[in-house]
Design a protein around this motif. Sequence first.
Motif, mmCIF file in Angstrom:
data_model
loop_
_atom_site.group_PDB
_atom_site.id
_atom_site.type_symbol
_atom_site.label_atom_id
_atom_site.label_comp_id
_atom_site.label_asym_id
_atom_site.label_seq_id
_atom_site.Cartn_x
_atom_site.Cartn_y
_atom_site.Cartn_z
ATOM 1 N N UNK A 1 0.828 -1.198 0.000
ATOM 2 C CA UNK A 1 0.000 0.000 0.000
ATOM 3 C C UNK A 1 0.866 1.253 0.000
ATOM 4 N N UNK A 2 1.929 1.223 0.793
ATOM 5 C CA UNK A 2 2.846 2.363 0.853
ATOM 6 C C UNK A 2 3.452 2.622 -0.529
ATOM 7 N N UNK A 3 3.905 1.584 -1.195
ATOM 8 C CA UNK A 3 4.487 1.734 -2.537
ATOM 9 C C UNK A 3 3.447 2.306 -3.500
ATOM 10 N N UNK A 4 2.222 1.793 -3.419
ATOM 11 C CA UNK A 4 1.149 2.287 -4.283
ATOM 12 C C UNK A 4 0.855 3.767 -4.002
ATOM 13 N N UNK A 5 0.837 4.136 -2.727
ATOM 14 C CA UNK A 5 0.584 5.527 -2.364
ATOM 15 C C UNK A 5 1.715 6.423 -2.840
ATOM 16 N N UNK A 6 2.963 5.976 -2.699
ATOM 17 C CA UNK A 6 4.102 6.770 -3.163
ATOM 18 C C UNK A 6 4.025 6.973 -4.671
ATOM 19 N N UNK A 7 3.661 5.915 -5.421
ATOM 20 C CA UNK A 7 3.545 6.021 -6.877
ATOM 21 C C UNK A 7 2.434 6.995 -7.242
ATOM 22 N N UNK A 8 1.302 6.914 -6.558
ATOM 23 C CA UNK A 8 0.186 7.826 -6.828
ATOM 24 C C UNK A 8 0.568 9.255 -6.481
ATOM 25 N N UNK A 9 1.311 9.431 -5.400
ATOM 26 C CA UNK A 9 1.749 10.761 -5.002
ATOM 27 C C UNK A 9 2.708 11.341 -6.036
ATOM 28 N N UNK A 10 3.619 10.524 -6.544
ATOM 29 C CA UNK A 10 4.542 10.967 -7.582
ATOM 30 C C UNK A 10 3.776 11.364 -8.838
ATOM 31 N N UNK A 11 2.795 10.545 -9.215
ATOM 32 C CA UNK A 11 1.984 10.856 -10.379
ATOM 33 C C UNK A 11 1.235 12.177 -10.180
#
Length: 161
Positions: free
Chosen positions: A87-97
């Motif tokens: 979930x953390x990785x997914x959130x970081x990717x979404x935040x970067x996007x």
Amino acid sequence: MKSPPPEVAALGRRLRRARDDKGFTQRQVAQRLADRLGQAFSQAQIHRIESGAREITVRELQHLADVLEVNGASLIANPGGTEGFDLWVEMKAADTELLECLGRAIQDVTNLAEAVAKLSRALDAHAAADPDVDLSDERERLEHARSVAVGMDAVLNGGRA
């Protein structure tokens, strides 16, 4: 008042535990978080997050993890599983996007503002060259574009015009 979702309440408990482990007060964490975010953040907001009454943004979570000197994934991880890390990785990717989209939006606002200024100069020059020409439709479009640019700029700057 309805109960917070279990994952929000669990995150709040882990944040409180991390804060207690560091010996920080809610007020100290709020001040450090405010400094990092560049905006006001109160002790009451920290309390509401810890109690599960307020959800937290990815950006806030990242900065809280830094303030508390803990790994962000450990704050959202389920003990014994990798779901929190995923979930953390997914959130970081979404935040970067999101940051990339905001960067493009800021460039679009800049381009729009430049186009508005260019059109304004062209209309002024045309009106000076031919005072009898009716440019009311063009001026109306110009004012609409200008208001759109101002509105977009206000949104991208957090509501500050």
